[in-house]
Motif scaffolding. Structure first.
Motif, PDB file in Angstrom:
ATOM      1  N   ASP A 155      -6.425  -5.081  14.936  1.00 51.77           N
ATOM      2  CA  ASP A 155      -8.165  -4.272  14.542  1.00 51.77           C
ATOM      3  C   ASP A 155      -7.346  -4.797  13.243  1.00 51.77           C
ATOM      4  O   ASP A 155      -6.916  -4.379  12.239  1.00 51.77           O
ATOM      5  N   ILE A 156      -8.364  -4.683  12.551  1.00 48.92           N
ATOM      6  CA  ILE A 156      -8.802  -5.299  11.155  1.00 48.92           C
ATOM      7  C   ILE A 156      -9.946  -4.154  10.302  1.00 48.92           C
ATOM      8  O   ILE A 156     -11.216  -3.929  11.042  1.00 48.92           O
ATOM      9  N   ARG A 157      -9.607  -3.636   9.611  1.00 46.73           N
ATOM     10  CA  ARG A 157     -10.693  -2.717   8.880  1.00 46.73           C
ATOM     11  C   ARG A 157     -11.175  -2.707   8.127  1.00 46.73           C
ATOM     12  O   ARG A 157     -10.847  -3.744   6.980  1.00 46.73           O
ATOM     13  N   SER A 158     -12.395  -2.062   7.368  1.00 44.90           N
ATOM     14  CA  SER A 158     -12.943  -3.000   6.980  1.00 44.90           C
ATOM     15  C   SER A 158     -12.666  -2.554   5.594  1.00 44.90           C
ATOM     16  O   SER A 158     -12.668  -3.719   4.373  1.00 44.90           O
ATOM     17  N   ASP A 159     -11.285  -1.613   4.738  1.00 44.31           N
ATOM     18  CA  ASP A 159     -10.843  -1.392   3.655  1.00 44.31           C
ATOM     19  C   ASP A 159      -9.536  -3.327   3.778  1.00 44.31           C
ATOM     20  O   ASP A 159      -9.004  -3.139   2.715  1.00 44.31           O
ATOM     21  N   GLY A 160     -10.236  -4.020   4.489  1.00 49.47           N
ATOM     22  CA  GLY A 160      -8.631  -5.118   4.434  1.00 49.47           C
ATOM     23  C   GLY A 160      -7.459  -4.763   4.950  1.00 49.47           C
ATOM     24  O   GLY A 160      -6.473  -5.957   5.442  1.00 49.47           O
ATOM     25  N   SER A 161      -7.034  -3.806   5.580  1.00 48.02           N
ATOM     26  CA  SER A 161      -6.002  -3.130   6.952  1.00 48.02           C
ATOM     27  C   SER A 161      -6.134  -3.947   8.011  1.00 48.02           C
ATOM     28  O   SER A 161      -7.393  -4.049   8.520  1.00 48.02           O
ATOM     29  N   ALA A 162      -4.529  -3.519   8.536  1.00 48.71           N
ATOM     30  CA  ALA A 162      -5.243  -3.547  10.232  1.00 48.71           C
ATOM     31  C   ALA A 162      -4.256  -2.852  10.510  1.00 48.71           C
ATOM     32  O   ALA A 162      -2.764  -2.441  10.007  1.00 48.71           O
ATOM     33  N   THR A 163      -4.145  -2.938  11.937  1.00 50.33           N
ATOM     34  CA  THR A 163      -3.280  -1.987  12.697  1.00 50.33           C
ATOM     35  C   THR A 163      -2.650  -3.199  13.939  1.00 50.33           C
ATOM     36  O   THR A 163      -4.113  -4.178  14.551  1.00 50.33           O
ATOM     37  N   VAL A 164      -1.677  -3.761  14.300  1.00 48.30           N
ATOM     38  CA  VAL A 164      -1.163  -4.889  14.795  1.00 48.30           C
ATOM     39  C   VAL A 164      -0.533  -4.217  16.318  1.00 48.30           C
ATOM     40  O   VAL A 164       0.569  -2.750  15.690  1.00 48.30           O
ATOM     41  N   THR A 165      -0.727  -3.720  17.106  1.00 46.37           N
ATOM     42  CA  THR A 165      -0.489  -3.810  18.500  1.00 46.37           C
ATOM     43  C   THR A 165       0.563  -4.483  19.744  1.00 46.37           C
ATOM     44  O   THR A 165      -0.284  -5.541  19.847  1.00 46.37           O
ATOM     45  N   TYR A 166       1.623  -4.389  19.821  1.00 48.86           N
ATOM     46  CA  TYR A 166       2.354  -5.632  20.578  1.00 48.86           C
ATOM     47  C   TYR A 166       2.873  -4.584  22.277  1.00 48.86           C
ATOM     48  O   TYR A 166       3.276  -3.045  21.880  1.00 48.86           O
ATOM     49  N   ASP A 167       2.043  -4.526  22.772  1.00 50.87           N
ATOM     50  CA  ASP A 167       2.160  -4.216  24.604  1.00 50.87           C
ATOM     51  C   ASP A 167       2.873  -5.185  24.957  1.00 50.87           C
ATOM     52  O   ASP A 167       2.197  -5.716  25.595  1.00 50.87           O
ATOM     53  N   PHE A 168       4.355  -4.582  26.156  1.00 48.83           N
ATOM     54  CA  PHE A 168       4.528  -6.053  26.261  1.00 48.83           C
ATOM     55  C   PHE A 168       5.488  -5.575  27.478  1.00 48.83           C
ATOM     56  O   PHE A 168       6.089  -4.239  27.206  1.00 48.83           O
ATOM     57  N   THR A 169       6.319  -5.877  28.653  1.00 55.13           N
ATOM     58  CA  THR A 169       7.024  -5.402  29.592  1.00 55.13           C
ATOM     59  C   THR A 169       7.899  -6.267  29.440  1.00 55.13           C
ATOM     60  O   THR A 169       8.253  -7.946  29.088  1.00 55.13           O
TER      61      THR A 169
END
Length: 217
Positions: free
Chosen positions: A39-53
């Motif tokens: 998820d890329i934010r308007s301020d240039g930052s991002a959130t990366v989410t790993y969801d796995f088994t």
């Protein structure tokens, strides 16, 4: 009395060592249904989410231990992880994060893991286009199947190139590259940046040529 047991202990561990080595070489754990959301934010930052088994394909119980996240773009400013819905320990610094999975996975069973990493300066800023170039991995265990999704806030994703998360071997990485822009351009399978500026340069050259011709006439 204690010293008399030493020869027996040495013989016991000598017989046990080949069994432990064979068990370690079979790589019993597998990443299944690995979903990566960026998820890329308007301020240039991002959130990366790993969801796995994590699934145990071995014939003995296994404790995964530590898992790792390595970053190739930006700086990690925060991280949190969950194992089977319960929060677990995370250590992060710079471009590196380590999370803990100390639950025992019995043969044929699995558990769910979720890692959320917040990243600053994920985008490389440009005049009209902002770029990102990130790598996912290397992965400690084989990845059986997975997917990558990229979302943006306040801008348009105009170019995206992403690797395949299916059937990855341990140690392999996947690259994700793309461009975002405020301009409402259609998504292309290649970079907009050189095309856009080439069109601008050609248009300016035509305007100058027409202006020069009019002055001469």
């Amino acid at each position: 009395m204690g010293s008399s047991w030493k020869p027996f202990l040495i013989i016991f561990f000598s017989l046990l060592l080949p069994l432990l080595s064979a068990s370690a070489q079979e790589i019993p754990l597998v990443y299944r249904d690995l979903n990566v959301e960026i998820d890329i934010r308007s301020d240039g930052s991002a959130t990366v989410t790993y969801d796995f088994t994590i699934e145990n394909r071995a014939s003995v119980p296994v404790v995964p231990g530590y898992g790792y996240f390595n970053l190739s773009s930006g700086e990690i400013v925060g991280a949190e992880a969950y194992v089977s819905g319960k929060k677990t320990e995370v250590v992060s610094e710079g471009k590196y994060a380590r999370y803990s999975v100390w639950e025992v996975i019995k043969p044929g069973e699995s558990l769910k893991v979720k890692l959320i990493v917040r990243i600053s300066d994920f985008l490389s800023r440009g005049l009209l286009f902002d770029e990102f170039n990130a790598t996912l991995g290397p992965f400690s265990y084989p990845v059986e199947r997975g997917r990558i999704e990229v979302r943006t806030e306040g801008s348009n994703l105009v170019y995206l190139e992403k690797g395949d998360l299916n059937s990855l071997k341990p140690g392999e990485i996947v690259r994700v590259r793309g461009e975002v822009s405020k301009i409402p351009l259609p998504m292309l399978p290649f970079s907009w940046y050189p095309i856009f500026w080439s069109v601008i340069i050609v248009a300016l050259a035509l305007v100058l040529a027409l202006s020069f011709r009019r002055k001469r006439s």
